[in-house]
Each structure stands twice: as structure tokens, then as C-alpha cells.
Design an enzyme around this catalytic site. Structure first.
Site, short mmCIF file in Angstrom:
data_model
loop_
_atom_site.label_atom_id
_atom_site.label_comp_id
_atom_site.label_asym_id
_atom_site.label_seq_id
_atom_site.Cartn_x
_atom_site.Cartn_y
_atom_site.Cartn_z
N ARG A 141 0.81 -1.23 0.00
CA ARG A 141 0.00 0.00 0.00
C ARG A 141 0.85 1.29 0.00
O ARG A 141 0.48 2.29 0.59
CB ARG A 141 -0.95 0.05 1.19
CG ARG A 141 -2.06 -0.96 1.15
CD ARG A 141 -2.98 -0.75 -0.06
NE ARG A 141 -4.21 -1.49 0.08
CZ ARG A 141 -4.36 -2.77 -0.27
NH1 ARG A 141 -3.35 -3.43 -0.80
NH2 ARG A 141 -5.52 -3.37 -0.11
N SER A 180 -10.64 -0.05 3.24
CA SER A 180 -9.88 -0.21 4.48
C SER A 180 -9.37 1.15 4.94
O SER A 180 -8.73 1.85 4.17
CB SER A 180 -8.67 -1.10 4.25
OG SER A 180 -9.04 -2.35 3.76
N GLU A 200 -4.46 4.05 6.04
CA GLU A 200 -4.15 3.74 4.65
C GLU A 200 -4.74 4.85 3.78
O GLU A 200 -4.24 5.18 2.72
CB GLU A 200 -4.78 2.39 4.30
CG GLU A 200 -4.28 1.78 3.01
CD GLU A 200 -5.30 1.85 1.90
OE1 GLU A 200 -4.91 2.18 0.77
OE2 GLU A 200 -6.49 1.59 2.15
N1 EPU Z 1 -10.95 -10.21 10.00
C1 EPU Z 1 -11.58 -10.21 11.24
N2 EPU Z 1 -12.50 -9.25 11.49
C2 EPU Z 1 -12.82 -8.30 10.59
C3 EPU Z 1 -12.17 -8.29 9.35
C4 EPU Z 1 -11.23 -9.25 9.07
O1 EPU Z 1 -11.35 -11.07 12.08
O2 EPU Z 1 -13.68 -7.46 10.91
C5 EPU Z 1 -9.96 -11.29 9.72
C6 EPU Z 1 -10.64 -12.52 9.22
O3 EPU Z 1 -10.03 -13.64 9.76
C7 EPU Z 1 -10.39 -12.49 7.72
C8 EPU Z 1 -9.03 -11.81 7.65
O4 EPU Z 1 -9.05 -10.89 8.74
O5 EPU Z 1 -10.40 -13.77 7.18
C9 EPU Z 1 -8.74 -11.09 6.37
O6 EPU Z 1 -9.83 -10.23 6.05
P1 EPU Z 1 -10.07 -9.74 4.55
O7 EPU Z 1 -9.97 -10.88 3.61
O8 EPU Z 1 -11.32 -8.95 4.53
O9 EPU Z 1 -8.80 -8.83 4.27
P2 EPU Z 1 -8.12 -7.61 5.04
O10 EPU Z 1 -6.72 -7.99 5.33
O11 EPU Z 1 -8.95 -7.15 6.16
C10 EPU Z 1 -7.15 -6.56 2.85
C11 EPU Z 1 -7.13 -5.25 2.14
C12 EPU Z 1 -8.46 -5.03 1.40
C13 EPU Z 1 -8.66 -6.18 0.42
C14 EPU Z 1 -8.66 -7.50 1.21
C15 EPU Z 1 -8.75 -8.71 0.30
C16 EPU Z 1 -5.64 -3.82 3.40
C17 EPU Z 1 -5.51 -2.62 4.29
N3 EPU Z 1 -6.88 -4.16 3.06
O12 EPU Z 1 -8.12 -6.49 3.89
O13 EPU Z 1 -8.33 -3.85 0.64
O14 EPU Z 1 -9.89 -6.04 -0.28
O15 EPU Z 1 -7.41 -7.62 1.94
O16 EPU Z 1 -7.53 -8.90 -0.33
O17 EPU Z 1 -4.63 -4.40 3.02
C18 EPU Z 1 -8.65 -1.49 0.69
O18 EPU Z 1 -7.43 -1.37 0.62
O19 EPU Z 1 -9.41 -0.48 0.72
C19 EPU Z 1 -9.24 -2.82 0.76
C20 EPU Z 1 -10.54 -3.01 0.93
#
Ligand code: EPU
Length: 341
Positions: A166, A240, A336
């Protein structure tokens, strides 16, 4: 001829849907508009903020005293068409998600996992957009930018952009120096799909798809996003709000001893990327609303405007979340989203 407008309403130009005005505003429709802007009085006099669709930005104040440079250059051109790969040049003002759809429709692979990410193409390199195991840098070749220091158009290659999680030079060492005009990406005619992300694997299994094609992945990614992430057209948000913190293995070991269900992934440098969504959820903020601000009930990492919140209320909410995660886990979450004052 460029036209510098005064007191322009920016509600449609920030996906938090904030009632913000800018003292000065200019729309850039073609490359030649930029040298003209550089010569203008307004350029030297006011601080500047480049905007695409305003999907990764939080205005803290209701009035932005400065010049909004709204990029709306358009055009998608194939510049190289080989037997295995295609190089496509896309103008900064193109809508990222619509561009991905066009490539997916043409069976060109490499960015299908990045379906439905809001924003413009010109904004994509800034934070090296990423989702479901793919980042912009994986297909990025080069970009053209207007160099505000020299007034010239320059081309920057992959290594010069210093992409990271990012981030890129456009957010760090060269912030505010360049205005991105177009981006070149290398797409493939062969299907080399990235399906290892847990949610994608699960959906493919549920649908009984054993040999997915580009269109399947794009469709599945859209479904996952629509289930978890609020649509900015109905609920103001910028995806995010924080980055997933990357933590030294020794610090991580200490954390895991205290919280054995911590959600994390080892990164390529031996560090650990911890799920900020999980941290925020554990700190009690998932789905919690204070006034018109809150963290989304299906993805705790997304700060939302339920309607009528001000930028400063949203920012205060985010800072409360940041403080509380720091108290509970000792980890400082880093925004971010770009915060504009
Ligand atoms: N999780 C929780 N609680 C929550 C959210 C997530 O426990 O409220 C845990 C869950 O175990 C889940 C894991 O975190 O399985 C990963 O969650 P998710 O797949 O939603 O991914 P993220 O790491 O929270 C990142 C990016 C997103 C992108 C997703 C999918 C960042 C800051 N965010 O989120 O990007 O869509 O991965 O690849 O890296 C963005 O940048 O605006 C964005 C939405």
C-alpha cells in the site's frame, strides 16, 4: 483553456460523501492543461490536492483552502500486442473498475483479482492497490507523469516507483512531486490465475468450479467484495481505513503468547502481517456506531459515514479506534486513507 473555479462543492468527489467545499478547483482533461496550470497564479498561491474519484481520501475540514486538481484524462490503448501478452496504456482519469471489466471481457488476465476496487487508474500506483493476493505492481510496467519540479513529462519504470504494501514513492519520498498521467500494464492472454486466497478457494469449491477462467475469478471477487464491503454509493466509506500492521517476529511471538487466535500471515521478509480488522474487532469496535460514524459490521477495517457525519467526526472515530487497539495490543495502526486538512 483551463478554468479555475471558486468555492466548489466536493460531495460527489469524496466517497465518504462529506459536505466539503474547496476554495479553488480545476479539471484536467488533457496533458497540455498541466503546463498551463503550472503557469497560472492559483498554482503558486495555494496548496494543491490531486483527486481522481476521491475514493481514498478523508477531508478533515468542511472547507479545503487550496486547489483541487481533478484528473479526468481518458483513453485505453493497446501499445503492444504479442502472442502471449499485451501491453495496455490507460489514462489516469479512467475508472479502475470499468477498466478491469473491459480487460476481463477481452480475456486479458492479470488484474481480475482487482475487480471492483473503487477509484481511478491514476490513483492506483500511489498506494499500489491490492486485493485477493494480487497487487498493481504485479502487472505494472511503467507510468507517465507530469513533473511539477521541471514542468516536463517523465516516464518512470517499475523499480523507480518503489512499490511496497500500500505504498510507493508517490506517497513517500516523491509525494506531491508528480501528477500521474497514464499507466502501462502487462496483461496475459494465458490464464495464470491466482486462486490461493482463502475466500476465492472457498467460493470456487462452493460453485464446483475446478478449472476457473478469468471471468470466473472476476465474478467471484465481485461477490466477495459485495458481501463484505459497503458500497460507497449507499454508505460513505473509503475501503480499508488502516493498513494491516507488519510486525517484527519477536514482537509477534510475544503477541501470539497472549492472544493465540491472532489472525496473521508471514510476509516475504520474515515479518508478520497482522489483520487490522481482527485487532479492531477484538478491541470491540466492529459494527459499533457513535453518532454517524462507525466501523462496518461485516469488515471492521472499514470506517463508514452512516450519513451526515463530518470529516472531523470520522477522523475522531478512527483515532479512538487507533488508541484503543494501541492500549490493548501495543500496536499502532497506520491510516491507509490519505488524510487531508
Ligand atoms: N478479520 C476479522 N474481522 C474483521 C475483518 C477481518 O477477524 O472485521 C480477519 C478474518 O479472519 C479475515 C481476515 O481478517 O479472514 C482477512 O480479512 P479480509 O480478507 O477482509 O482482508 P483484510 O486484510 O482485512 C485486505 C485489504 C483489502 C482487500 C482485502 C482482500 C488492506 C488494508 N486491506 O483487507 O483492501 O480487499 O485484503 O484482499 O490491506 C482497501 O485497501 O481499501 C481494501 C478493501
Amino acid at each position: 483553456m483551463i478554468e479555475i473555479e471558486r468555492n466548489v462543492y466536493l460531495k460527489g468527489l469524496n466517497t465518504f460523501g462529506l459536505d466539503v467545499f474547496a476554495s479553488h478547483y480545476v479539471r484536467i482533461r488533457k496533458q497540455d492543461d498541466l503546463p498551463e496550470l503550472l503557469e497560472s497564479d492559483a498554482f503558486g498561491e495555494y496548496k494543491q490536492q490531486v483527486l481522481g474519484l476521491g475514493s481514498n481520501i478523508l477531508f478533515i475540514n468542511d472547507y479545503f483552502e487550496g486547489l483541487i486538481i481533478h484528473m479526468s484524462l481518458k483513453g485505453i490503448n493497446i501499445v503492444e500486442n504479442g502472442s502471449e501478452r499485451v501491453i495496455v496504456e490507460v489514462a489516469a482519469g479512467e475508472n479502475w473498475s470499468d477498466f478491469v471489466d473491459k480487460m476481463v471481457e477481452s480475456d486479458l488476465g492479470g488484474i481480475e483479482n482487482l475487480s471492483l476496487i473503487p477509484g481511478t487508474v491514476g490513483a492506483a500506483p500511489l498506494q499500489n492497490i491490492g486485493a485477493y493476493g494480487v497487487e498493481l505492481k504485479d502487472t505494472f510496467v511503467s507510468l507517465k507523469a507530469f513533473d511539477l519540479a521541471s514542468g516536463k513529462i517523465v516516464s518512470l519504470g517499475h523499480s523507480e516507483c518503489e512499490f511496497g504494501y500500500r505504498t510507493s514513492i508517490f506517497k513517500t519520498s516523491r509525494a506531491k512531486r508528480f501528477i500521474i498521467l497514464s499507466v502501462r500494464l502487462k496483461l496475459t492472454k494465458q490464464h495464470r490465475l491466482k486462486t490461493d486466497y482463502a475466500d476465492i478457494k472457498r467460493m470456487l469449491a462452493e460453485e464446483g468450479i475446478e478449472k476457473p477462467v478469468i471471468k470466473d475469478i472476476s465474478r467471484i471477487v465481485k461477490q466477495i467484495r459485495q458481501q463484505k464491503l459497503p458500497d460507497p454509493a449507499t454508505i460513505g466509506n473509503a475501503g480499508s481505513f488502516f493498513k494491516n500492521p507488519v510486525i517484527h517476529p519477536l514482537v509477534f511471538e510475544g503477541l501470539r503468547r497472549e492472544h493465540n487466535n491472532i489472525v496473521s500471515y508471514p510476509d516475504e521478509n520474515g515479518f508478520f502481517k497482522v489483520s487490522a480488522g481482527w485487532l479492531i474487532e477484538q478491541a470491540g469496535w466492529k459494527g459499533k456506531r457513535i453518532g454517524n460514524a462507525g466501523m462496518h459490521d461485516k469488515q471492521a477495517l472499514v470506517l463508514v459515514n452512516f450519513g451526515g457525519a463530518t470529516g472531523s467526526e470520522l477522523y475522531q472515530h478512527a483515532m479512538n479506534v487507533q488508541y484503543s487497539v494501541k492500549q490493548k495490543f501495543g500496536i499502532l495502526l497506520e491510516p491507509e486513507v490519505n488524510i487531508i486538512s
